[in-house]
Design a protein around this motif. Sequence first.
Motif, mmCIF file in Angstrom:
data_model
loop_
_atom_site.group_PDB
_atom_site.id
_atom_site.type_symbol
_atom_site.label_atom_id
_atom_site.label_comp_id
_atom_site.label_asym_id
_atom_site.label_seq_id
_atom_site.Cartn_x
_atom_site.Cartn_y
_atom_site.Cartn_z
ATOM 1 N N UNK A 31 0.526 -0.805 -0.275
ATOM 2 C CA UNK A 31 0.170 0.018 -0.413
ATOM 3 C C UNK A 31 0.630 1.165 -0.183
ATOM 4 N N UNK A 32 0.085 2.318 -0.673
ATOM 5 C CA UNK A 32 0.841 3.252 -0.977
ATOM 6 C C UNK A 32 0.317 4.700 -1.378
ATOM 7 N N UNK A 33 1.021 5.803 -1.624
ATOM 8 C CA UNK A 33 0.500 6.710 -1.841
ATOM 9 C C UNK A 33 1.904 7.290 -3.150
ATOM 10 N N UNK A 34 0.663 8.132 -4.470
ATOM 11 C CA UNK A 34 1.877 8.744 -5.731
ATOM 12 C C UNK A 34 1.371 9.964 -5.697
ATOM 13 N N UNK A 35 2.221 10.413 -6.017
ATOM 14 C CA UNK A 35 1.626 12.194 -6.031
ATOM 15 C C UNK A 35 2.058 12.303 -7.472
ATOM 16 N N UNK A 36 0.984 11.907 -8.470
ATOM 17 C CA UNK A 36 0.609 12.432 -10.431
ATOM 18 C C UNK A 36 0.217 12.927 -10.944
ATOM 19 N N UNK A 37 0.460 13.720 -11.148
ATOM 20 C CA UNK A 37 0.025 15.117 -12.061
ATOM 21 C C UNK A 37 -1.507 15.913 -11.005
ATOM 22 N N UNK A 38 -0.650 16.373 -9.610
ATOM 23 C CA UNK A 38 -0.487 16.926 -9.235
ATOM 24 C C UNK A 38 -1.824 16.542 -8.042
ATOM 25 N N UNK A 39 -1.626 15.187 -8.300
ATOM 26 C CA UNK A 39 -2.769 14.278 -7.700
ATOM 27 C C UNK A 39 -2.591 13.653 -6.680
ATOM 28 N N UNK A 40 -3.156 13.431 -5.830
ATOM 29 C CA UNK A 40 -2.618 12.634 -4.982
ATOM 30 C C UNK A 40 -3.083 10.993 -4.784
ATOM 31 N N UNK A 41 -2.558 10.236 -5.395
ATOM 32 C CA UNK A 41 -2.255 9.275 -5.522
ATOM 33 C C UNK A 41 -2.638 7.706 -4.267
ATOM 34 N N UNK A 42 -3.594 7.313 -4.544
ATOM 35 C CA UNK A 42 -3.518 5.969 -3.062
ATOM 36 C C UNK A 42 -3.602 4.615 -3.955
ATOM 37 N N UNK A 43 -2.593 4.115 -3.863
ATOM 38 C CA UNK A 43 -3.016 2.023 -4.410
ATOM 39 C C UNK A 43 -2.524 1.745 -2.947
ATOM 40 N N UNK A 44 -3.654 0.088 -3.331
ATOM 41 C CA UNK A 44 -3.492 -0.885 -2.444
ATOM 42 C C UNK A 44 -3.990 -2.425 -3.635
ATOM 43 N N UNK A 45 -2.676 -3.490 -2.913
ATOM 44 C CA UNK A 45 -2.464 -4.438 -3.567
ATOM 45 C C UNK A 45 -4.376 -5.297 -3.177
ATOM 46 N N UNK A 46 -5.323 -6.308 -4.278
ATOM 47 C CA UNK A 46 -6.327 -6.401 -4.250
ATOM 48 C C UNK A 46 -6.099 -8.322 -4.599
ATOM 49 N N UNK A 47 -5.205 -8.814 -4.394
ATOM 50 C CA UNK A 47 -4.993 -10.145 -5.497
ATOM 51 C C UNK A 47 -5.655 -11.630 -5.643
ATOM 52 N N UNK A 48 -5.774 -12.007 -6.119
ATOM 53 C CA UNK A 48 -6.608 -13.459 -6.451
ATOM 54 C C UNK A 48 -7.132 -13.556 -8.451
ATOM 55 N N UNK A 49 -7.912 -12.564 -8.129
ATOM 56 C CA UNK A 49 -8.012 -12.447 -10.145
ATOM 57 C C UNK A 49 -6.689 -12.456 -11.376
ATOM 58 N N UNK A 50 -6.025 -11.495 -10.610
ATOM 59 C CA UNK A 50 -4.130 -11.634 -10.770
ATOM 60 C C UNK A 50 -3.376 -11.549 -9.152
ATOM 61 N N UNK A 51 -2.648 -11.866 -9.577
ATOM 62 C CA UNK A 51 -1.297 -11.817 -8.695
ATOM 63 C C UNK A 51 -1.179 -10.250 -8.252
ATOM 64 N N UNK A 52 -0.824 -9.747 -9.291
ATOM 65 C CA UNK A 52 -0.151 -8.270 -9.695
ATOM 66 C C UNK A 52 -1.152 -7.111 -9.516
#
Length: 185
Positions: free
Chosen positions: A94-115
């Motif tokens: 889990x983490x955050x990115x700041x791209x295009x001036x936007x705060x983007x959170x991300x987190x894994x939810x495997x199962x459909x695919x491992x990535x």
Amino acid sequence: MKIYFHLNIESFSNCYSVVNEKTSEAVIIDPGKITKEMINQLEDNNYRPVAVLVTHNHEDQLRGLKTFLKIYDADVYAAESNIFGIQTKVIHGEGKLNLAGLEIEYFPVPGHSPDSIVYKIGTVLFSGDVIGAGTIGETNSNYSKMILKRGIEQKILSQQEDTTIMPGHGPITTVAAERSFNIDI
């Protein structure tokens, strides 16, 4: 923030352009096909794509990635370091990115695919094939299905009920709708 929807009619996969109107920069999510309409939309509005976010490494979501990178100089973010011979900026956990001036959170939810990664920008989730309107991603085993369901319950259905879900296939939905009507969960 403005979100544009692009349909890849060949595989019925969804691509999204998320634009920061203040900076005129854009983030592209799952470029399944690059269409004339998508390019015109970016060019006519002087939007500059700075990044591509990959929800998972399946061809129907990424078929247009090489074409997109021939036109635009953008970083690619994914859970895998190499997609179709393209080096990516690897993100894990889990983490955050700041791209295009936007705060983007991300987190894994495997199962459909491992990535599989879900991205959250504001109150919008970009879920790839993890969850869609009334459905969840296909899995290749009961164990994968259990992991996927657990991830959906813990990381997606725990969001506020007015959170919008923009899936990799099918129509837009909300957390409230999926809590109430998704019989696959």
